[in-house]
Design a protein around this motif. Sequence first.
Motif, PDB file in Angstrom:
ATOM      1  N   THR A   1      -2.247   6.767   1.575  1.00 11.08           N
ATOM      2  CA  THR A   1      -2.345   5.307   1.664  1.00 11.08           C
ATOM      3  C   THR A   1      -3.805   4.883   1.798  1.00 11.08           C
ATOM      4  O   THR A   1      -4.272   3.961   1.112  1.00 11.08           O
TER       5      THR A   1
ATOM      6  N   ALA B   1       1.201  17.370   9.295  1.00 10.66           N
ATOM      7  CA  ALA B   1       0.521  16.628   8.236  1.00 10.66           C
ATOM      8  C   ALA B   1      -0.758  17.344   7.827  1.00 10.66           C
ATOM      9  O   ALA B   1      -1.404  18.024   8.632  1.00 10.66           O
TER      10      ALA B   1
ATOM     11  N   ASP C   1       0.823  -1.212   0.000  1.00 13.65           N
ATOM     12  CA  ASP C   1       0.000   0.000   0.000  1.00 13.65           C
ATOM     13  C   ASP C   1       0.854   1.258   0.000  1.00 13.65           C
ATOM     14  O   ASP C   1       0.443   2.302  -0.504  1.00 13.65           O
TER      15      ASP C   1
ATOM     16  N   ALA D   1       4.100   7.491  10.359  1.00 13.44           N
ATOM     17  CA  ALA D   1       3.705   7.776   8.977  1.00 13.44           C
ATOM     18  C   ALA D   1       2.285   7.279   8.708  1.00 13.44           C
ATOM     19  O   ALA D   1       1.555   7.870   7.911  1.00 13.44           O
ATOM     20  N   LEU D   2       1.903   6.198   9.370  1.00 12.40           N
ATOM     21  CA  LEU D   2       0.541   5.663   9.198  1.00 12.40           C
ATOM     22  C   LEU D   2      -0.443   6.301  10.170  1.00 12.40           C
ATOM     23  O   LEU D   2      -1.632   5.992  10.150  1.00 12.40           O
TER      24      LEU D   2
ATOM     25  N   SER E   1      -0.746  13.588   3.344  1.00 17.08           N
ATOM     26  CA  SER E   1       0.246  12.822   4.099  1.00 17.08           C
ATOM     27  C   SER E   1       0.369  11.395   3.569  1.00 17.08           C
ATOM     28  O   SER E   1      -0.466  10.936   2.786  1.00 17.08           O
ATOM     29  N   ILE E   2       1.388  10.693   4.021  1.00 21.14           N
ATOM     30  CA  ILE E   2       1.541   9.275   3.671  1.00 21.14           C
ATOM     31  C   ILE E   2       0.314   8.497   4.134  1.00 21.14           C
ATOM     32  O   ILE E   2      -0.245   7.685   3.390  1.00 21.14           O
ATOM     33  N   ALA E   3      -0.135   8.754   5.358  1.00 14.26           N
ATOM     34  CA  ALA E   3      -1.299   8.035   5.898  1.00 14.26           C
ATOM     35  C   ALA E   3      -2.547   8.319   5.048  1.00 14.26           C
ATOM     36  O   ALA E   3      -3.307   7.407   4.699  1.00 14.26           O
TER      37      ALA E   3
ATOM     38  N   ASP F   1      -3.597  16.180   7.365  1.00 17.34           N
ATOM     39  CA  ASP F   1      -4.736  15.728   8.167  1.00 17.34           C
ATOM     40  C   ASP F   1      -4.995  16.686   9.329  1.00 17.34           C
ATOM     41  O   ASP F   1      -6.145  16.953   9.688  1.00 17.34           O
TER      42      ASP F   1
ATOM     43  N   GLU G   1       4.998  14.861   2.663  1.00 13.97           N
ATOM     44  CA  GLU G   1       5.528  14.377   3.947  1.00 13.97           C
ATOM     45  C   GLU G   1       7.010  14.010   3.859  1.00 13.97           C
ATOM     46  O   GLU G   1       7.762  14.267   4.800  1.00 13.97           O
ATOM     47  N   ILE G   2       7.429  13.410   2.756  1.00 13.56           N
ATOM     48  CA  ILE G   2       8.863  13.063   2.674  1.00 13.56           C
ATOM     49  C   ILE G   2       9.721  14.318   2.515  1.00 13.56           C
ATOM     50  O   ILE G   2      10.920  14.285   2.794  1.00 13.56           O
TER      51      ILE G   2
ATOM     52  N   LEU H   1       4.772   9.178  -2.454  1.00 11.63           N
ATOM     53  CA  LEU H   1       5.703  10.297  -2.316  1.00 11.63           C
ATOM     54  C   LEU H   1       4.886  11.556  -2.015  1.00 11.63           C
ATOM     55  O   LEU H   1       3.683  11.475  -1.841  1.00 11.63           O
TER      56      LEU H   1
END
Lengths: 231, 231
Positions: free
Chosen positions: B133, B65, A144, A168-169, B128-130, B67, B150-151, B147
């Motif tokens: 995803t 983030a 994912d 990160a999650l 964000s990554i979360a 979020d 966030e990175i 990508l």
Amino acid sequence: MTPKAYIFDVFGTIVDWRTSVAREVETAFSTKESDVDPLQFADTWRGQYDPAMARVRSGGRGYVALDVLHRENLDETLRLLDLDDTLDVNERDDLNRAWEKLDPWADSVSGLLAIKQKGIVAPCSNGSIALMTRLARYGGLPWDCILGAEIAQNYKPEPAVYFACCKALQLDPADVMMIAAHNSDLEAARACGLQTAFVPRCREHGPDQTIDLAPSSDWDRVVDDLSELAD
Amino acid sequence: MTPKAYIFDVFGTIVDWRTSVAREVETAFSTKESDVDPLQFADTWRGQYDPAMARVRSGGRGYVALDVLHRENLDETLRLLDLDDTLDVNERDDLNRAWEKLDPWADSVSGLLAIKQKGIVAPCSNGSIALMTRLARYGGLPWDCILGAEIAQNYKPEPAVYFACCKALQLDPADVMMIAAHNSDLEAARACGLQTAFVPRCREHGPDQTIDLAPSSDWDRVVDDLSELAD
């Protein structure tokens, strides 16, 4: 408590690095006159993996991607095996990409697809984002997202890596399960509060493997393969 | 020169945030007595997106983030629309997850699958990554990796974000193509040396949209939809 995300060690747990790297070594030397033992080459190359990362973990060296360490370790491997005159720079760069072409174990892809139905699946590997991305495309690994060392700018088993994956999650460590074929990886993950699952890979180091043949602790789950974990 | 990786804006380019957020707003208020216009609510919420990120871009606030910014902006939206008494904290937290449930445009999934045959596909979003995803799992977006902001610990259109994506893939910017429905995003990507492709999303802001209806520059590719880009 059912995990919301499952993060995986990759080298050894998801993919068979040893025979895959040996295959690429064999190809690289197929037109050379040198006598090379591909499996010994793979073992020697991998033997420098942990010492190379240790310098980063200790703070003696800033974070560099594993691809760079692999490339340095390849030079050292060629020196150690008296093969320094055999491959030029371009051939070495090509061979370094062996780590992007590692075959998944037979249960890896189907197991990950099944676990993905239960929650987020991601690598928590010391491989870089670039390496993990290309490895996933090569082997059809249905991640994912790509987590691991690079987002932490450090290497397992430093706690920063496990914590960075959870952060990160946006999940508590208790909601995340670490899956590995290496007891030391699970020890470190458990110390960070993650759930743990052990899947033995008794041929990772070949037929004479002596380590990680069995769980060393009461991990939350111990399974024969990833399909069993999905169930 | 064929790109080795394709990175995409997501909100507006890959997913229809406006009608999806409005649908979640409608659900959140379905048991309330307040009279709420879901599309106006979505527009007001999104209206605070750029100002919130601007504080991070300017250095006035460290990276947080998206979020978190969305959640703060939700509070402000409720205040602006005189709805401050309607939703409690838990209901607000739930509604904030609307951004994880955005429907892809009709061509997005099939287009990404086709482009994935040509090279790496990844979001280069301010999400964000979360968030990216979970959005990918919701909509079946077949990213190779996540990508974006966030990175880089910064927000588009800061150059750091585009450069961080290329660096994570270990590719030169010239080998990476940025795809967006927003001309300003492409301007920033081009200034970093990336290839650019424009795909118009003329209903992103509803039937009365006035911006980004056409390319504002000679982008490397201008396509009607993602399937055309794959060809």
